[in-house]
Design an enzyme around this catalytic site. Structure first.
Site, PDB file in Angstrom:
ATOM      1  N   LYS A 175       0.854  -1.186   0.000  1.00  0.00           N
ATOM      2  CA  LYS A 175       0.000   0.000   0.000  1.00  0.00           C
ATOM      3  C   LYS A 175       0.892   1.239   0.000  1.00  0.00           C
ATOM      4  O   LYS A 175       1.690   1.445   0.921  1.00  0.00           O
ATOM      5  CB  LYS A 175      -0.927   0.026   1.218  1.00  0.00           C
ATOM      6  CG  LYS A 175      -1.801   1.281   1.248  1.00  0.00           C
ATOM      7  CD  LYS A 175      -2.520   1.457   2.568  1.00  0.00           C
ATOM      8  CE  LYS A 175      -3.170   2.835   2.620  1.00  0.00           C
ATOM      9  NZ  LYS A 175      -3.723   3.139   3.954  1.00  0.00           N
ATOM     10  N   GLY A 182      -8.085   9.169  10.234  1.00  0.00           N
ATOM     11  CA  GLY A 182      -8.325   9.240  11.674  1.00  0.00           C
ATOM     12  C   GLY A 182      -9.417  10.193  12.101  1.00  0.00           C
ATOM     13  O   GLY A 182      -9.644  10.367  13.298  1.00  0.00           O
ATOM     14  N   ALA A 191      -9.632   5.585   4.779  1.00  0.00           N
ATOM     15  CA  ALA A 191      -9.515   6.762   5.663  1.00  0.00           C
ATOM     16  C   ALA A 191     -10.851   7.454   5.878  1.00  0.00           C
ATOM     17  O   ALA A 191     -11.617   7.686   4.943  1.00  0.00           O
ATOM     18  CB  ALA A 191      -8.505   7.763   5.137  1.00  0.00           C
ATOM     19  N   GLY A 192     -11.116   7.763   7.138  1.00  0.00           N
ATOM     20  CA  GLY A 192     -12.259   8.575   7.508  1.00  0.00           C
ATOM     21  C   GLY A 192     -13.476   7.829   8.012  1.00  0.00           C
ATOM     22  O   GLY A 192     -14.400   8.435   8.551  1.00  0.00           O
ATOM     23  N   ASN A 243      -8.544   1.505  10.216  1.00  0.00           N
ATOM     24  CA  ASN A 243      -7.725   1.166  11.377  1.00  0.00           C
ATOM     25  C   ASN A 243      -8.236   1.877  12.618  1.00  0.00           C
ATOM     26  O   ASN A 243      -8.722   1.262  13.563  1.00  0.00           O
ATOM     27  CB  ASN A 243      -6.267   1.502  11.108  1.00  0.00           C
ATOM     28  CG  ASN A 243      -5.320   1.046  12.215  1.00  0.00           C
ATOM     29  OD1 ASN A 243      -4.130   1.286  12.151  1.00  0.00           O
ATOM     30  ND2 ASN A 243      -5.814   0.379  13.249  1.00  0.00           N
ATOM     31  N   THR A 244      -8.185   3.210  12.601  1.00  0.00           N
ATOM     32  CA  THR A 244      -8.543   3.994  13.785  1.00  0.00           C
ATOM     33  C   THR A 244      -9.973   3.722  14.250  1.00  0.00           C
ATOM     34  O   THR A 244     -10.238   3.661  15.456  1.00  0.00           O
ATOM     35  CB  THR A 244      -8.370   5.497  13.500  1.00  0.00           C
ATOM     36  OG1 THR A 244      -7.060   5.732  12.994  1.00  0.00           O
ATOM     37  CG2 THR A 244      -8.570   6.319  14.756  1.00  0.00           C
TER      38      THR A 244
END
Length: 264
Positions: free
Chosen positions: A101, A162, A188-189, A210-211
């Site tokens: 990635k 995040g 993301a997001g 992830n977050t």
């Protein structure tokens, strides 16, 4: 239902990709991955011990490559040169692993992608035989350029890394999906399961996060919720939702043949 995600010639039954960072320890990491059902897991090469530090816990022990497909990433890189060096190191650490990635960030505050450096790095990596899944903005022109370079998947942001803000521009995601043939993975997001479901309902091929899992009050439970959100969104997309009708009420049960009242 035989509905697999194909990336770089390999099929996956799960459309949820999960990161391995930000958990309290590798035990929690593994438990969250198991609950998510993810088969592809991202690894920040600059921040994770894969054997570089002999006296520290090794992610390879907790999350064996025999069970998961590793996706080494370039988190923390702000130039094409840094990103390329990092992924060359990843290939050495993971015995020639080529699926990676790529992310090249513009600044440490927004973590927004630097698309100029991203394109430069993608050209180098593809030429060196890497199978590149690439984090980028939601610009459909840039997405098409990255596909033309030879990237294996396009990974536009839903909102900032995040942030948990969810999908802020669904229209651009749809433009990207219309223009590219390789998988489109929202990256993301995402903040909660409904965000993941919306991404899949739009027709995206998968979601990476992830977050949203690691920073939840109960990461294991959230991982399970994300799995269900992705699956429900995908099924809804395949089923085809009913058309939206403004001021067009329609009873859920047929009215033909209803016995009329005999009251006078």
């Amino acid at each position: 239902m035989n509905d697999t995600l194909t990336i770089a010639g390999k099929n996956y039954s799960s459309r949820l990709l999960v990161g391995t960072g930000k958990y309290k320890d590798f035990t929690e990491t593994r438990a969250a991955l198991d609950a998510s059902g993810a088969e592809i897991v991202t690894v920040a090469i600059r921040r994770t011990n894969l054997g570089q530090n002999a006296n520290e816990p090794n992610l390879l022990d907790a999350v064996p490559p025999s069970k998961f497909t590793y996706l080494p990433n370039t988190a923390g890189c702000y130039s094409a040169d840094d990103a390329v060096r990092t992924l060359r190191l990843a290939r050495e650490l993971l015995d020639g692993h080529s699926l990676v990635k790529l992310e090249v960030l513009g600044d440490p505050q927004s973590l927004y992608p630097n698309v100029i450096e991203t394109i430069a790095a993608a050209k180098t990596l593809v030429a060196e035989g890497f199978q590149v899944m690439v984090y980028t903005s939601d610009d459909p022109i840039v997405a098409k350029q990255l596909e033309d370079i030879g990237c294996a998947a396009i990974m536009p942001l839903a909102s900032l890394i995040g942030s948990g803000m969810g999908i802020l521009n669904p229209w651009n995601l749809q433009l990207i999906m219309e223009r590219v043939q390789v998988p489109v993975i929202v990256d993301a997001g995402v903040g909660t399961a409904s965000d993941a479901a919306i991404a899949m309902e739009l027709g995206c091929d998968g979601v990476l996060m992830n977050t949203a899992i690691a920073s939840a009050q109960n990461p294991i439970l959230m991982a399970s919720a994300m799995k269900k959100g992705v699956e429900a969104g995908r099924e809804a997309f395949l089923a085809g939702r009913m058309p939206r009708k403004l001021y067009s009420a329609s009873p859920s049960s047929p009215t033909a043949g209803i016995i009329a009242s005999t009251r006078s």
